[in-house]
Design an enzyme around this catalytic site. Structure first.
Site, short mmCIF file in Angstrom:
data_model
loop_
_atom_site.label_atom_id
_atom_site.label_comp_id
_atom_site.label_asym_id
_atom_site.label_seq_id
_atom_site.Cartn_x
_atom_site.Cartn_y
_atom_site.Cartn_z
N HIS A 1 0.83 -1.21 0.00
CA HIS A 1 0.00 0.00 0.00
C HIS A 1 0.87 1.27 0.00
CE1 HIS A 1 -3.72 2.29 1.12
NE2 HIS A 1 -2.84 3.09 1.67
N GLU A 2 1.79 1.33 0.94
CA GLU A 2 2.63 2.54 1.03
C GLU A 2 3.56 2.66 -0.17
OE1 GLU A 2 1.81 4.79 3.09
OE2 GLU A 2 0.48 3.55 4.31
N HIS B 1 1.68 4.52 -2.76
CA HIS B 1 1.74 5.97 -2.54
C HIS B 1 3.10 6.52 -2.99
CE1 HIS B 1 -2.00 6.75 -0.44
NE2 HIS B 1 -1.76 5.86 0.50
N GLU C 1 -4.93 7.62 -3.01
CA GLU C 1 -5.42 6.31 -2.55
C GLU C 1 -5.67 5.36 -3.72
OE1 GLU C 1 -5.79 4.88 0.55
OE2 GLU C 1 -4.73 6.63 1.28
ZN ZN Z 1 -3.17 5.20 1.92
#
Ligand code: ZN
Length: 502
Positions: free
Chosen positions: A264-265, A268, A294
């Protein structure tokens, strides 16, 4: 004009330096700083924030922007200079419409409220938070009122996070999504839940971190311009386009935490690493909004990271890392475990199917609180009632109810949550377009190759930074506006394999 533009850029670069220095201090505070540093660190960060704010709202910047406006408008809309002038003006107007004294008061209240919440939540003590939250609501309304002419009082607050989105459009989109999603959730949760005990064995930290680093590198997170450190609540931060860092946390008794939060990170971080290098140091060098940010993290975490193809490639490697724990667990079992759907109380632990219902509850309540149709004193009961209606579950207390998320207790009420679900919707929308351009992407993922997908995302989303708003990015990619169909199709297609969906 050249000279004025240069002067604007020089001033903006100096402000960027101050902001990035503050980010380093913040990163250090969340990773390695000893507790004794807390008091002076808070002061140092607030000094830097004040200096950069003062430099930014300097009337000289306003004058430069005024002088440069006709020049900016004479250039093509998507040129770097026109975009710089346009986006800086938007930021400048936002910054100058809010009196610094108000902001100082609001920050101070936010920090008091956060400290009180950190104690009140474990103690299940909403009563203590009630007057503080009432004050937060008051601040939030005043904040919105610095931007008169809105259609809904939440609009200016939504603009801060997702510029160009409105309460009315998000509400309509969410209503549609809710209608489509509810029967899927109902059908799934009435079936035998997946067994995820294979994720709940003992997995030593060092091996988890090593494996996660390998995954991040493979999907394309550039360690030449990044690194991973441990923290309490994972986040991504940036000190320049050449230094975009992520953090993670490890649970030795739950494998799902570290692996998917690193993916997830990394999503980003790859967004920020994908911004064109020559925008570095300008207000354009950042993600364009919460929703698009997101969309990148969720696309990598869920659409890619929890896909069958991805699992086929990585799971044998994971088994090699943890032969005792996973040696006898089949890829099928693991795949079902990481895609377990269930009714749960906590938003941040929710699966990708039920997650949006958590967001919609909060979004609706934000609108109602701002409108004045839901009073703070009634929030805990309203939460329980709505939760029961949506999930068929009731939280045993307010700790896992109205006190659950930090957002309202540390910042404004309004605009805080819609970005998560917008991100899910946009992620599927973008992936759908990427597949249309490159149908070979899933086959490549199964072989551990991610260049084509990453290249498409960089080309269409990442490289532009803040040049385009969220609706503009979507329009450029799809030729239309945001729609939920690809997301619903994605969920149906995937969960049809895992559960029986009529
Ligand atoms: Zn996030």
């Amino acid at each position: 004009m050249e000279k004025k533009l240069q002067e604007l850029k020089t001033r903006l670069l100096e402000i960027d330096d101050l902001e990035m220095a503050a980010s380093v201090l913040n990163w250090d505070q969340s990773t390695y700083m000893p507790p004794g540093g807390a008091a002076s660190r808070a002061r140092q960060m607030s000094t830097l924030a004040r200096l950069s704010q003062e430099k930014f709202i300097d009337p000289e910047i306003g004058k430069l922007l005024d002088d440069l406006q006709p020049y900016g408008e004479s250039l093509p809309y998507d040129s770097d200079d026109a975009s710089l002038i346009r986006v800086t003006r938007r930021d400048y107007e936002r910054a100058t419409k809010i009196p610094p004294a108000f902001m100082a008061e609001f920050y101070q209240h936010g920090s008091l409220s956060y400290q009180a919440w950190a104690k009140a939540r474990p103690e299940n003590d909403f009563a203590t938070m009630r007057p503080l939250l009432e004050k937060t609501l008051d601040f939030s309304r005043k904040l919105a009122d610095f931007f008169p002419g809105y259609e809904h009082i939440a609009d200016p607050l939504i603009d801060f996070a997702d510029y160009g989105m409105k309460a009315s459009s998000v509400r309509a989109l969410f209503a549609d999504l809710r209608q489509q999603l509810t029967p899927i959730v109902q059908t799934i949760v009435n079936q035998e839940p997946a067994n995820d005990s294979c994720l709940r064995k003992h997995f030593p930290e060092a091996q988890q971190l090593q494996f996660c680093e390998e995954v991040a590198r493979q999907i394309g997170y550039d360690f030449n311009r990044g690194r991973i450190d441990k923290t309490h609540h994972p986040f991504m931060t940036k000190f320049s386009l050449g230094d975009v860092r992520i953090t993670t946390r490890v649970k030795e008794n739950y494998l799902g935490e570290c692996v998917y939060s690193v993916i997830h990170e990394s999503g980003h971080a790859m967004y920020e690493q994908g911004i064109r290098m020559d925008l570095d140091g300008t207000p354009l060098a950042g993600g364009t909004g919460a929703g698009v940010h997101e969309s990148q993290s969720r696309l990598w975490e869920n659409v890619v990271g929890r896909s069958r193809d991805f699992t086929e490639f990585f799971y044998p490697r994971l088994q090699k890392t943890f032969p005792d724990q996973l040696g006898s667990v089949s890829v099928d079992e693991y795949y079902r475990a990481v895609n377990k759907v269930e009714r749960s109380l906590i938003r941040t632990d929710a699966d990708e199917v039920t997650y949006n219902l958590h967001v919609m509850l909060r979004f609706d309540f934000e609108l109602m609180m701002l409108e004045g149709t839901l009073e703070i004193k009634d929030l805990p009961d309203a939460w329980h009632a709505r939760f029961e209606q949506d999930f068929g579950l009731r939280a045993p207390d307010d700790r896992d109810g109205a006190l659950q998320d930090v957002h309202w207790y540390a910042g404004a009420i309004g605009g805080a949550f819609q970005g998560y679900t917008l991100g899910n919707i946009m992620g599927a929308l973008f992936y759908d377009q990427a597949l249309k351009a490159h149908p070979e992407i899933p086959d490549q993922i199964r072989l551990g190759k991610f260049d084509t997908l990453r290249g498409w995302l960089t080309e269409n989303v990442c490289q532009h930074g803040r040049k385009f708003t969220e609706p503009e990015i979507i329009e450029r990619i799809t030729g239309g506006s945001i729609r939920i169909e690809p997301y619903i199709e994605y969920l149906r297609g995937k969960y049809r394999q895992l559960y029986s969906l009529s």
